[in-house]
Scaffold this motif. Structure first.
Motif, mmCIF file in Angstrom:
data_model
loop_
_atom_site.group_PDB
_atom_site.id
_atom_site.type_symbol
_atom_site.label_atom_id
_atom_site.label_comp_id
_atom_site.label_asym_id
_atom_site.label_seq_id
_atom_site.Cartn_x
_atom_site.Cartn_y
_atom_site.Cartn_z
ATOM 1 N N ALA A 1 23.881 14.562 2.996
ATOM 2 C CA ALA A 1 23.437 14.096 4.312
ATOM 3 C C ALA A 1 22.135 14.796 4.714
ATOM 4 N N LEU A 2 22.064 16.088 4.447
ATOM 5 C CA LEU A 2 20.855 16.852 4.761
ATOM 6 C C LEU A 2 19.674 16.409 3.887
ATOM 7 N N VAL A 3 19.950 16.136 2.602
ATOM 8 C CA VAL A 3 18.882 15.682 1.705
ATOM 9 C C VAL A 3 18.355 14.329 2.153
ATOM 10 N N PHE A 4 19.262 13.426 2.511
ATOM 11 C CA PHE A 4 18.801 12.101 2.945
ATOM 12 C C PHE A 4 18.053 12.189 4.266
ATOM 13 N N MET A 5 18.500 13.071 5.146
ATOM 14 C CA MET A 5 17.775 13.293 6.403
ATOM 15 C C MET A 5 16.370 13.801 6.110
ATOM 16 N N SER A 6 16.269 14.711 5.142
ATOM 17 C CA SER A 6 14.966 15.227 4.730
ATOM 18 C C SER A 6 14.083 14.103 4.184
ATOM 19 N N ALA A 7 14.700 13.179 3.402
ATOM 20 C CA ALA A 7 13.947 12.046 2.856
ATOM 21 C C ALA A 7 13.414 11.160 3.979
ATOM 22 N N PHE A 8 14.251 10.943 4.997
ATOM 23 C CA PHE A 8 13.807 10.119 6.124
ATOM 24 C C PHE A 8 12.614 10.746 6.827
ATOM 25 N N TRP A 9 12.705 12.034 7.123
ATOM 26 C CA TRP A 9 11.631 12.675 7.861
ATOM 27 C C TRP A 9 10.371 12.848 7.010
ATOM 28 N N GLN B 1 0.838 -1.207 0.000
ATOM 29 C CA GLN B 1 0.000 0.000 0.000
ATOM 30 C C GLN B 1 0.875 1.260 0.000
ATOM 31 N N GLY B 2 0.478 2.253 -0.788
ATOM 32 C CA GLY B 2 1.160 3.537 -0.793
ATOM 33 C C GLY B 2 2.418 3.586 -1.631
ATOM 34 N N ILE B 3 2.661 2.556 -2.464
ATOM 35 C CA ILE B 3 3.908 2.528 -3.225
ATOM 36 C C ILE B 3 3.921 3.591 -4.316
ATOM 37 N N LYS B 4 2.746 4.040 -4.796
ATOM 38 C CA LYS B 4 2.696 5.094 -5.819
ATOM 39 C C LYS B 4 3.295 6.395 -5.286
ATOM 40 N N THR B 5 2.986 6.721 -4.043
ATOM 41 C CA THR B 5 3.567 7.915 -3.414
ATOM 42 C C THR B 5 5.077 7.776 -3.305
ATOM 43 N N VAL B 6 5.521 6.580 -2.948
ATOM 44 C CA VAL B 6 6.948 6.303 -2.808
ATOM 45 C C VAL B 6 7.671 6.516 -4.133
ATOM 46 N N LYS B 7 7.087 6.048 -5.251
ATOM 47 C CA LYS B 7 7.722 6.190 -6.564
ATOM 48 C C LYS B 7 7.868 7.654 -6.958
ATOM 49 N N SER B 8 6.864 8.458 -6.688
ATOM 50 C CA SER B 8 6.929 9.880 -7.025
ATOM 51 C C SER B 8 7.992 10.595 -6.195
ATOM 52 N N LEU B 9 8.015 10.296 -4.904
ATOM 53 C CA LEU B 9 9.022 10.904 -4.030
ATOM 54 C C LEU B 9 10.431 10.479 -4.421
ATOM 55 N N GLY B 10 10.561 9.225 -4.844
ATOM 56 C CA GLY B 10 11.867 8.710 -5.236
ATOM 57 C C GLY B 10 12.475 9.480 -6.392
ATOM 58 N N ALA B 11 11.646 9.819 -7.384
ATOM 59 C CA ALA B 11 12.138 10.578 -8.544
ATOM 60 C C ALA B 11 12.621 11.960 -8.121
ATOM 61 N N ILE B 12 11.877 12.599 -7.224
ATOM 62 C CA ILE B 12 12.253 13.936 -6.748
ATOM 63 C C ILE B 12 13.567 13.883 -5.970
ATOM 64 N N TYR B 13 13.655 12.928 -5.048
ATOM 65 C CA TYR B 13 14.845 12.856 -4.200
ATOM 66 C C TYR B 13 16.072 12.343 -4.948
ATOM 67 N N THR B 14 15.873 11.640 -6.052
ATOM 68 C CA THR B 14 17.015 11.231 -6.870
ATOM 69 C C THR B 14 17.744 12.460 -7.401
ATOM 70 N N PHE B 15 16.986 13.405 -7.965
ATOM 71 C CA PHE B 15 17.589 14.639 -8.483
ATOM 72 C C PHE B 15 18.223 15.457 -7.355
ATOM 73 N N LEU C 1 19.391 14.384 -4.431
ATOM 74 C CA LEU C 1 20.590 13.730 -3.911
ATOM 75 C C LEU C 1 21.773 13.897 -4.854
ATOM 76 N N LEU C 2 21.544 13.663 -6.148
ATOM 77 C CA LEU C 2 22.643 13.781 -7.104
ATOM 78 C C LEU C 2 23.144 15.221 -7.194
ATOM 79 N N ALA C 3 22.217 16.176 -7.126
ATOM 80 C CA ALA C 3 22.618 17.585 -7.135
ATOM 81 C C ALA C 3 23.457 17.900 -5.905
ATOM 82 N N ALA C 4 23.065 17.342 -4.762
ATOM 83 C CA ALA C 4 23.808 17.572 -3.522
ATOM 84 C C ALA C 4 25.197 16.931 -3.590
ATOM 85 N N PHE C 5 25.270 15.709 -4.124
ATOM 86 C CA PHE C 5 26.563 15.028 -4.246
ATOM 87 C C PHE C 5 27.480 15.753 -5.222
#
Length: 267
Positions: free
Chosen positions: A83-91, A54-68, A70-74
């Motif tokens: 580290a801050l971006v991943f912390m944001s993803a966790f919260w 349940q809720g995997i559609k939301t996860v897929k959308s968030l994943g695309a956003i956080y991929t960009f 994270l890579l921009a941060a790296f």
């Protein structure tokens, strides 16, 4: 061996090879964009393996956003930003769970764990590409490709004794040895021509990268079997999905990233 499958694999491999070649030629924002899009599509396939949750559609959308993100941060070279971006993803994942749990006591934190695991598995592993030069990018792509290709053909021709049947029934010792041999030879020849290390250092690197390639392949095979999924997708004729094609590279890239810290193979 199925001839039609053989032709599909060759055509698909050539088509895939053109993408990193063009990206490496242009570098800069072109390379970043290609890498981010590639990671996003691959991550989408990873999340889709868990589509029954349940809720995997939301996860897929968030994943695309956080991929960009994270890579921009790296790409800044400052580890504080990723580290801050991943912390944001966790919260973000934690608060989504919190609000769902407030209305449904049966809500699960599994979606959040899948979301965060996917980010670690794909964009975080692939971020090393942003710090590799052209020679290093070609090295890791070549190591993963030759490991898979040589293992496939040597296993198809001579493979009888299976190496780990409970995890991947088709993989044989002959395929494993063929992949190891081809990878070590390719890395050694390539390194002696373009790099800066002794023959034994290149041989050792080839062995390490091939082990990483095989373990990455085994991991994805075990994951798909545990979820009763044959392929991660169907976008690549003869190969399945993008994740099926790069599963070995997902460990080869960070493995080389670690090895280059021990010795600068390309100065």
């Amino acid at each position: 061996m199925d001839i039609s499958l053989h032709k599909k694999r060759i055509v698909t491999a050539i088509g895939l090879a053109l993408i990193p070649i063009l990206a490496l030629v242009f570098q800069g924002w072109v390379f970043f964009t290609v890498l981010a899009l590639f990671c996003s599509f691959t991550l989408w396939e990873f999340y889709n393996l868990f589509k029954s949750h349940q809720g995997i559609k939301t996860v897929k959308s968030l994943g695309a956003i956080y991929t960009f993100l994270l890579l921009a941060a790296f790409s800044t070279g400052n580890l504080l930003y990723p580290a801050l971006v991943f912390m944001s993803a966790f919260w973000t994942a934690a608060f989504i769970f919190l609000f769902r749990y407030s209305t449904d006591l049966n809500a699960s934190f599994v979606q959040a764990m899948i979301f965060l695991t996917g980010l670690l598995y794909i964009p975080v592993n692939f971020h090393f590409f942003l710090h590799f030069n052209r020679w290093e990018c070609a090295l890791v792509i070549g190591a993963a490709a030759i490991s898979d290709t040589a293992a496939f053909y040597s296993g198809s021709l001579w493979g009888k004794k299976k190496i780990w049947p409970k995890v991947s029934p088709k993989k044989s010792w002959a395929g494993s040895i063929g992949g190891m041999t081809a990878c070590t030879v390719l890395i050694s020849v390539y390194g002696l021509i373009f790099g800066h290390a002794s023959l034994w250092q290149w041989i050792f690197l080839g062995i390490i990268l091939n082990i990483a390639a095989q373990m990455g392949d085994f991991f994805e095979s075990a994951l798909k079997r545990s979820l009763a999924v044959k392929d991660s997708g169907s976008i690549l004729p003869g190969h399945g999905g993008l994740l099926d094609r790069v599963d070995s590279m997902l460990l080869v890239v960070p493995a080389y990233g670690l090895m280059r810290m021990v010795h600068p193979y390309f100065q």
